[in-house]
Scaffold this active site. Structure first.
Site, PDB file in Angstrom:
ATOM      1  N   SER A 122       0.804  -1.216   0.000  1.00  0.00           N
ATOM      2  CA  SER A 122       0.000   0.000   0.000  1.00  0.00           C
ATOM      3  C   SER A 122       0.839   1.269   0.000  1.00  0.00           C
ATOM      4  O   SER A 122       1.674   1.475  -0.872  1.00  0.00           O
ATOM      5  CB  SER A 122      -0.942  -0.039   1.194  1.00  0.00           C
ATOM      6  OG  SER A 122      -1.831   1.024   1.134  1.00  0.00           O
ATOM      7  N   HIS A 123       0.659   2.093   1.015  1.00  0.00           N
ATOM      8  CA  HIS A 123       1.317   3.406   1.091  1.00  0.00           C
ATOM      9  C   HIS A 123       2.699   3.318   1.738  1.00  0.00           C
ATOM     10  O   HIS A 123       3.374   4.323   1.888  1.00  0.00           O
ATOM     11  CB  HIS A 123       0.441   4.340   1.917  1.00  0.00           C
ATOM     12  CG  HIS A 123       0.093   3.734   3.239  1.00  0.00           C
ATOM     13  ND1 HIS A 123      -0.802   2.689   3.356  1.00  0.00           N
ATOM     14  CD2 HIS A 123       0.564   3.972   4.476  1.00  0.00           C
ATOM     15  CE1 HIS A 123      -0.869   2.329   4.616  1.00  0.00           C
ATOM     16  NE2 HIS A 123      -0.059   3.079   5.329  1.00  0.00           N
ATOM     17  N   ASP A 164      -2.265   6.512  -3.533  1.00  0.00           N
ATOM     18  CA  ASP A 164      -1.155   5.860  -2.829  1.00  0.00           C
ATOM     19  C   ASP A 164      -0.505   4.768  -3.677  1.00  0.00           C
ATOM     20  O   ASP A 164      -0.787   4.631  -4.864  1.00  0.00           O
ATOM     21  CB  ASP A 164      -1.649   5.275  -1.500  1.00  0.00           C
ATOM     22  CG  ASP A 164      -2.568   4.095  -1.708  1.00  0.00           C
ATOM     23  OD1 ASP A 164      -3.282   4.071  -2.732  1.00  0.00           O
ATOM     24  OD2 ASP A 164      -2.573   3.169  -0.870  1.00  0.00           O
ATOM     25  N   ASP A 197      -0.839   1.506  -4.116  1.00  0.00           N
ATOM     26  CA  ASP A 197      -1.639   0.567  -4.904  1.00  0.00           C
ATOM     27  C   ASP A 197      -2.943   1.165  -5.417  1.00  0.00           C
ATOM     28  O   ASP A 197      -3.798   0.432  -5.924  1.00  0.00           O
ATOM     29  CB  ASP A 197      -1.909  -0.716  -4.106  1.00  0.00           C
ATOM     30  CG  ASP A 197      -2.659  -0.446  -2.819  1.00  0.00           C
ATOM     31  OD1 ASP A 197      -2.488   0.640  -2.236  1.00  0.00           O
ATOM     32  OD2 ASP A 197      -3.436  -1.322  -2.388  1.00  0.00           O
ATOM     33  N   ASP A 222      -5.564   2.637  -3.978  1.00  0.00           N
ATOM     34  CA  ASP A 222      -6.884   2.558  -3.351  1.00  0.00           C
ATOM     35  C   ASP A 222      -7.201   3.736  -2.446  1.00  0.00           C
ATOM     36  O   ASP A 222      -8.337   3.946  -2.063  1.00  0.00           O
ATOM     37  CB  ASP A 222      -7.086   1.211  -2.622  1.00  0.00           C
ATOM     38  CG  ASP A 222      -6.016   0.913  -1.593  1.00  0.00           C
ATOM     39  OD1 ASP A 222      -5.154   1.777  -1.354  1.00  0.00           O
ATOM     40  OD2 ASP A 222      -6.043  -0.210  -1.029  1.00  0.00           O
ATOM     41  N   ARG A 223      -6.180   4.534  -2.110  1.00  0.00           N
ATOM     42  CA  ARG A 223      -6.444   5.688  -1.252  1.00  0.00           C
ATOM     43  C   ARG A 223      -6.522   6.972  -2.076  1.00  0.00           C
ATOM     44  O   ARG A 223      -6.025   7.016  -3.204  1.00  0.00           O
ATOM     45  CB  ARG A 223      -5.327   5.854  -0.230  1.00  0.00           C
ATOM     46  CG  ARG A 223      -5.223   4.692   0.713  1.00  0.00           C
ATOM     47  CD  ARG A 223      -4.186   4.968   1.770  1.00  0.00           C
ATOM     48  NE  ARG A 223      -4.168   3.889   2.747  1.00  0.00           N
ATOM     49  CZ  ARG A 223      -3.772   4.036   4.006  1.00  0.00           C
ATOM     50  NH1 ARG A 223      -3.362   5.206   4.421  1.00  0.00           N
ATOM     51  NH2 ARG A 223      -3.793   3.019   4.836  1.00  0.00           N
ATOM     52  N   LYS A 283     -11.455  -0.128  -1.834  1.00  0.00           N
ATOM     53  CA  LYS A 283     -11.474   1.316  -1.922  1.00  0.00           C
ATOM     54  C   LYS A 283     -10.797   1.714  -3.227  1.00  0.00           C
ATOM     55  O   LYS A 283     -10.003   0.952  -3.773  1.00  0.00           O
ATOM     56  CB  LYS A 283     -10.851   1.958  -0.703  1.00  0.00           C
ATOM     57  CG  LYS A 283      -9.505   1.439  -0.275  1.00  0.00           C
ATOM     58  CD  LYS A 283      -9.259   1.953   1.142  1.00  0.00           C
ATOM     59  CE  LYS A 283      -7.806   1.833   1.539  1.00  0.00           C
ATOM     60  NZ  LYS A 283      -7.441   0.499   2.020  1.00  0.00           N
TER      61      LYS A 283
END
Ligand code: G16
Length: 547
Positions: A117-118, A281, A283, A285-286, A380
């Site tokens: 992720s982030h 981010d 991947d 999703d944010r 998300k």
């Protein structure tokens, strides 16, 4: 490629630390580089997936260091385990929401997303493996617990000896009975976005002079954002910055918040600000949303989007319900109340929204951690949130600041902040939580600095669909005036523990809607320390991050 393949059974020893956290298995790269480490985890997932023979699997990642190598391993495992069709994003690139869409669209059994992720990427940084099930959403706890149990006793995995697949070329390969297909990473996703939003309206607004800047943070959304914002919607070339995914994200944290996307924030606060700024981010999703001169906190963004979603084609019939994670502010609850639709509070973790979305109980979901999405996928979706804002702006033709201020005047404002204490010794962090749990029973009914606690509990979620219960999801201290203090340990870190304290206060007075957030919350922040004693116990003088 030849049809005669030899399936190899490789003896392995279990690692005992393969327990997925809030969002999959996340560890430092050297941990994943241990012998058979990714293989063990992926085989454990396949082992608890039922019959995978002939089924479809989606594989992709955010392009971080080690992505390409784990993809090759995953392909070999998928072939040896008998999957019929493996779809992989070109160059190994697929955003998390794109994987969710592909699983649903092509009716795959599941999907593997390689991402932390982030979190930062690179040889000494973070890596991760997430698994999504056939509804396109993150595997639920029942599944991840089973995979973890399996990983603790695994003694073999299946693989094949074959040369690496060229991930850079779109096309099909056949290995034994398995078709390996390298697909365009962006096309299906962009098509879905065109179905949801009024691209003509956004395009016309951009043509009329509306300007935007999107920061892809050298992560996965670069190719998606280029295609959608610049090519399909006509934003000026260069509107998407940091558009090339890099294995180390250019040495930055691909985390779209005021700390790591400060450059974008500063631009939006400057005299040269475009009308709109956004970031996503690692991947994809944010999301982070900033209007000229106005940062929109994720909890507010959820509320504003829910209140305006009917202006957008896919949601013109209205929302069925709204769901948020427990620590997310209650701003969206006020919207649900006004719309007379269901409001759901779930634990942190996107997997908890799955049942509500599958059963049409909620249409829009969101989290304070900068995730927002709808029932179009089961993840998300950063770019979806940006497009929803753009579509609303194109219809309302007002600035972001005007829309948010109007929202607060109408609904009141939930002042909100998260104070993180990162890198805390795990035992010390547990001590903070244990002590607080021990105090809970005596807190209700007491007053501290003139504020009365109505209820204090350790949040347990009763899923209304499958009746499962998820206990110990964070401590809630609820005051009789609507203020809240929430405390929980992060489930996404890779070093030590992170204590997150969420502080919220509702304000309806029209003259007090434009206060500085930390000042507006100062009293409650002081009360939080009195109750939680995080500074006293950890020795930290201040939070390491205030968001
Ligand atoms: C993951 C989950 C989110 C969660 C977030 C924060 O996000 O998917 O649902 O809100 O972690 O988790 P924590 O507070 O435990 O660190 P991501 O974007 O990291 O996959």
């Amino acid at each position: 490629m030849s049809d005669d393949i030899v399936i190899k059974t490789v003896a392995t020893k279990p690692y005992l630390d393969q327990m997925p956290g809030t969002s999959g298995l996340r560890k430092k790269v050297p941990v994943f580089q241990q012998e058979n480490y990714p293989e063990n985890f992926i085989q454990s997932i396949f082992d608890v997936s039922g019959d995978v023979k002939g089924k479809k699997l989606v594989i992709g990642g955010d392009g971080r260091f080690y992505n390409d190598q784990v993809i090759q391993k995953a392909i070999r495992l998928a072939v040896a385990n008998g999957f019929g069709h493996v779809m992989i994003g070109q160059n190994g690139i697929l955003s998390t929401p794109a994987v969710s869409n592909l699983i649903r669209k092509y009716k795959a059994l599941g999907g593997i997303v390689l991402s932390a992720s982030h979190n930062p990427g690179g040889p000494k940084q973070d890596f991760g493996i997430k698994y999504n099930i056939s509804n396109g959403g993150p595997a639920p706890e029942k599944f991840t617990n089973a995979a973890f149990e399996r990983s603790k006793v695994i003694d073999q995995y299946l693989t094949v000896e074959t040369s690496d697949i060229d991930l850079s070329q779109i096309g099909k390969h056949q290995i034994g009975a398995t078709t390996i297909e390298i697909i365009d990473s962006v096309a299906d996703y962009a098509e879905m976005m065109e179905d949801i939003f009024d691209f003509d309206a956004i395009r016309a607004y951009i043509q009329s002079g509306f300007t935007l800047q999107f920061d892809a943070m050298h992560a996965v959304t670069g190719p998606y954002a280029k295609e959608i914002f610049e090519k399909r919607l006509g934003a000026a070339e260069g509107s998407v910055i940091n558009a090339v995914p890099l294995p180390d994200f250019g040495g930055q944290h691909p985390d779209p918040n005021l700390i790591y996307a400060k450059g974008l924030y500063d631009l939006l606060m400057s005299d040269n600000a475009p009308d709109f700024g956004a970031a996503s981010d690692g991947d994809g999703d944010r999301n982070m949303i900033i209007g000229r001169g106005m940062f929109v906190a994720p909890s507010d963004s959820l509320a504003v989007l829910a209140a305006n979603a009917h202006l957008v084609p896919a949601y013109s019939a209205g929302l069925k319900g709204i769901a948020r994670s427990m620590p997310t502010s209650c701003a969206a609850d006020r919207v649900a109340e006004k719309l007379k639709i269901g409001m759901y509070e779930v634990p942190t973790g996107w997997k908890f929204f799955g049942n509500l979305l599958d059963h049409q109980m909620a249409t829009i979901c969101g989290e304070e951690s900068a995730g927002t999405s709808s029932d179009h996928v089961r993840e998300k979706d950063g770019l979806w949130a940006v497009l929803l804002w753009l579509n609303i702006l194109a219809v309302r033709r007002q600035s972001v600041a005007d829309i948010v201020n109007e929202h607060w005047r109408h609904f009141g404002r939930n002042y909100y902040s998260r104070h993180d204490f990162e890198g805390v010794d795990t035992e010390v962090a547990n001590k903070v939580m244990q002590r607080l749990r021990g105090e809970l029973a005596s807190l209700a009914g007491t007053s501290i600095d003139g504020q009365t606690i109505e209820k204090a509990d350790d949040f347990a979620y009763h899923d209304p669909v499958d009746q499962s219960v998820s206990a110990h999801q964070g401590i809630r201290i609820l005051f009789d005036n609507g203020s809240r203090i929430v405390v929980r340990l992060s489930g996404t870190g890779t070093t030590g523990a992170t204590i997150r304290i969420y502080i919220e206060r509702y304000e309806a007075d029209e003259d007090k809607l434009a206060l500085d957030t930390q000042e507006a919350l100062a009293e409650l922040i002081a009360i939080a320390e009195k109750i939680i004693q995080v500074k006293a116990i950890t020795g930290f003088e201040t939070p390491t991050a205030i968001i």
